[in-house]
Every structure is written in structure tokens, then in C-alpha cells.
Design a protein around this motif. Sequence first.
Motif, PDB file in Angstrom:
ATOM      1  N   SER A 149     -23.404  27.346   7.755  1.00  0.00           N
ATOM      2  CA  SER A 149     -23.755  28.632   6.773  1.00  0.00           C
ATOM      3  C   SER A 149     -24.959  29.179   7.396  1.00  0.00           C
ATOM      4  N   VAL A 150     -24.863  30.543   7.377  1.00  0.00           N
ATOM      5  CA  VAL A 150     -25.930  31.258   7.760  1.00  0.00           C
ATOM      6  C   VAL A 150     -26.693  31.935   6.519  1.00  0.00           C
ATOM      7  N   LEU A 151     -27.973  31.550   6.057  1.00  0.00           N
ATOM      8  CA  LEU A 151     -28.455  32.132   5.046  1.00  0.00           C
ATOM      9  C   LEU A 151     -29.424  33.289   5.744  1.00  0.00           C
ATOM     10  N   THR A 152     -29.237  34.481   5.173  1.00  0.00           N
ATOM     11  CA  THR A 152     -30.186  35.542   5.481  1.00  0.00           C
ATOM     12  C   THR A 152     -30.688  36.172   4.183  1.00  0.00           C
ATOM     13  N   LEU A 153     -32.064  35.994   4.145  1.00  0.00           N
ATOM     14  CA  LEU A 153     -32.903  36.325   2.781  1.00  0.00           C
ATOM     15  C   LEU A 153     -33.983  37.379   3.046  1.00  0.00           C
ATOM     16  N   LYS A 154     -33.885  38.423   2.155  1.00  0.00           N
ATOM     17  CA  LYS A 154     -34.845  39.452   2.099  1.00  0.00           C
ATOM     18  C   LYS A 154     -35.480  39.304   0.721  1.00  0.00           C
ATOM     19  N   ALA A 155     -37.005  39.155   0.741  1.00  0.00           N
ATOM     20  CA  ALA A 155     -37.649  38.756  -0.490  1.00  0.00           C
ATOM     21  C   ALA A 155     -38.933  39.749  -0.591  1.00  0.00           C
ATOM     22  N   ARG A 156     -39.141  40.142  -1.865  1.00  0.00           N
ATOM     23  CA  ARG A 156     -40.384  40.874  -2.163  1.00  0.00           C
ATOM     24  C   ARG A 156     -41.135  39.806  -3.184  1.00  0.00           C
ATOM     25  N   VAL A 157     -42.284  39.348  -2.794  1.00  0.00           N
ATOM     26  CA  VAL A 157     -42.982  38.434  -3.383  1.00  0.00           C
ATOM     27  C   VAL A 157     -44.459  38.749  -3.473  1.00  0.00           C
ATOM     28  N   PRO A 158     -44.953  39.505  -4.361  1.00  0.00           N
ATOM     29  CA  PRO A 158     -46.403  39.674  -4.288  1.00  0.00           C
ATOM     30  C   PRO A 158     -47.388  38.962  -4.172  1.00  0.00           C
ATOM     31  N   GLY A 159     -48.332  39.037  -3.376  1.00  0.00           N
ATOM     32  CA  GLY A 159     -49.437  38.205  -3.166  1.00  0.00           C
ATOM     33  C   GLY A 159     -49.199  36.866  -2.529  1.00  0.00           C
ATOM     34  N   ILE A 160     -48.249  36.545  -1.885  1.00  0.00           N
ATOM     35  CA  ILE A 160     -47.833  35.618  -0.856  1.00  0.00           C
ATOM     36  C   ILE A 160     -47.839  35.876   0.628  1.00  0.00           C
ATOM     37  N   THR A 161     -48.495  34.932   1.429  1.00  0.00           N
ATOM     38  CA  THR A 161     -48.583  35.132   2.536  1.00  0.00           C
ATOM     39  C   THR A 161     -47.323  34.791   3.548  1.00  0.00           C
ATOM     40  N   GLU A 162     -47.197  35.274   4.900  1.00  0.00           N
ATOM     41  CA  GLU A 162     -46.067  35.078   5.560  1.00  0.00           C
ATOM     42  C   GLU A 162     -45.820  33.684   5.751  1.00  0.00           C
ATOM     43  N   THR A 163     -47.011  32.955   6.026  1.00  0.00           N
ATOM     44  CA  THR A 163     -47.017  31.446   6.147  1.00  0.00           C
ATOM     45  C   THR A 163     -46.427  30.781   4.842  1.00  0.00           C
ATOM     46  N   GLN A 164     -47.062  31.068   3.872  1.00  0.00           N
ATOM     47  CA  GLN A 164     -46.808  30.540   2.677  1.00  0.00           C
ATOM     48  C   GLN A 164     -45.047  30.644   2.151  1.00  0.00           C
ATOM     49  N   PHE A 165     -44.609  31.895   2.387  1.00  0.00           N
ATOM     50  CA  PHE A 165     -43.384  32.409   2.306  1.00  0.00           C
ATOM     51  C   PHE A 165     -42.350  31.573   3.013  1.00  0.00           C
ATOM     52  N   GLN A 166     -42.570  31.371   4.333  1.00  0.00           N
ATOM     53  CA  GLN A 166     -41.934  30.634   5.351  1.00  0.00           C
ATOM     54  C   GLN A 166     -41.723  29.468   5.088  1.00  0.00           C
ATOM     55  N   GLU A 167     -42.659  28.572   4.539  1.00  0.00           N
ATOM     56  CA  GLU A 167     -42.829  27.313   4.122  1.00  0.00           C
ATOM     57  C   GLU A 167     -41.910  26.980   3.048  1.00  0.00           C
ATOM     58  N   ILE A 168     -42.239  27.880   1.946  1.00  0.00           N
ATOM     59  CA  ILE A 168     -41.450  27.551   0.480  1.00  0.00           C
ATOM     60  C   ILE A 168     -39.809  27.919   0.767  1.00  0.00           C
ATOM     61  N   ALA A 169     -39.826  29.088   1.489  1.00  0.00           N
ATOM     62  CA  ALA A 169     -38.224  29.151   1.999  1.00  0.00           C
ATOM     63  C   ALA A 169     -37.504  27.972   2.664  1.00  0.00           C
ATOM     64  N   ARG A 170     -38.173  27.535   3.625  1.00  0.00           N
ATOM     65  CA  ARG A 170     -37.408  26.427   4.323  1.00  0.00           C
ATOM     66  C   ARG A 170     -37.425  25.112   3.450  1.00  0.00           C
ATOM     67  N   GLN A 171     -38.452  24.896   2.735  1.00  0.00           N
ATOM     68  CA  GLN A 171     -38.361  23.872   1.606  1.00  0.00           C
ATOM     69  C   GLN A 171     -37.187  23.968   0.733  1.00  0.00           C
ATOM     70  N   ALA A 172     -37.119  25.260   0.275  1.00  0.00           N
ATOM     71  CA  ALA A 172     -35.922  25.614  -0.579  1.00  0.00           C
ATOM     72  C   ALA A 172     -34.531  25.414   0.045  1.00  0.00           C
TER      73      ALA A 172
END
Length: 136
Positions: free
Chosen positions: A92-115
Motif C-alpha cells: 500500500s502506497v500512501l500519498t499525503l498532501k497536507a495543509r497544517v498551519p504553524g507546523i515545521t517540516e520536521t514535526q510534520f514528517q515525524e507525526i505523519a510517520r507515527q500515524a
Amino acid sequence: MKRRSTAVWQGNIKSGNGHLTTGSAVLSQTPYSFNSRFADGAGTNPEELLAAAHAGCFTMKLSLDLTNAGFVPDELETDSVITLDNGKITSSVLTLKARVPGITETQFQEIARQAEQTCPVSQAFNFKITLDAVLL
């Protein structure tokens, strides 16, 4: 919590057909067949339903994890592609496009991988899962 779906099939694999019904009736005698699974026929198929389940579960889990981290997403859009190869679901290949105000790229990638790793559908799968997450 338990959820239910019912499959009905009539006939042989190539010329037969069936339908799927979910307990919520979102699918109500939705057709599926050899052609809808292995060609371009009308109707759904198990792999399409797995893709929908994975995209939906991951996206909701990501929303929860972002919220718990103090971020409110404007929009999360996830595409899942399930691959069936030689009679076996292989990925399964997940491709995510996200708009999240105030988040850094590092925070975003970490939280996305966790999810991706902790959503219940990902945990149920026994094949390769990849995530391509893009913060817009």
C-alpha cells in the motif's frame, strides 16, 4: 466495536458476479466481478476497498496525532494505492498532501510517520507500506 459487511457471489469466477453490502448501507448491493477486479469493469473490488480503508484510517489517525500535538490541519488528502501481484496483495502506497498551519517540516514528517505506523489498518496489514508526505 464490531463492523459488518456481507458479500454474495453467484456463478463461477470469470462469468459470475456478486455484490457487497455494509452494515451502514453505504455500500448496498454494490456490484463486484472478475472484470471489476482484474480489468476495467464497473463495480468495486476488495483492493479498492482496502485502499479506501487505509487512506481513511491513516488520515483520521493523522488528524488525531496532529491535534494531540497542538496543530489543527486545514486539510489532509491521502491517496492509497493497493497493489495485487500474482494473486497476493504486496503493498500500500500512501500519498499525503497536507495543509497544517504553524507546523515545521520536521514535526510534520515525524507525526505523519507515527500515524502511518499506528493507524489500526496499517497495523492489520502484513505487507509493505510506504508513505510520501508533502506539507503544502
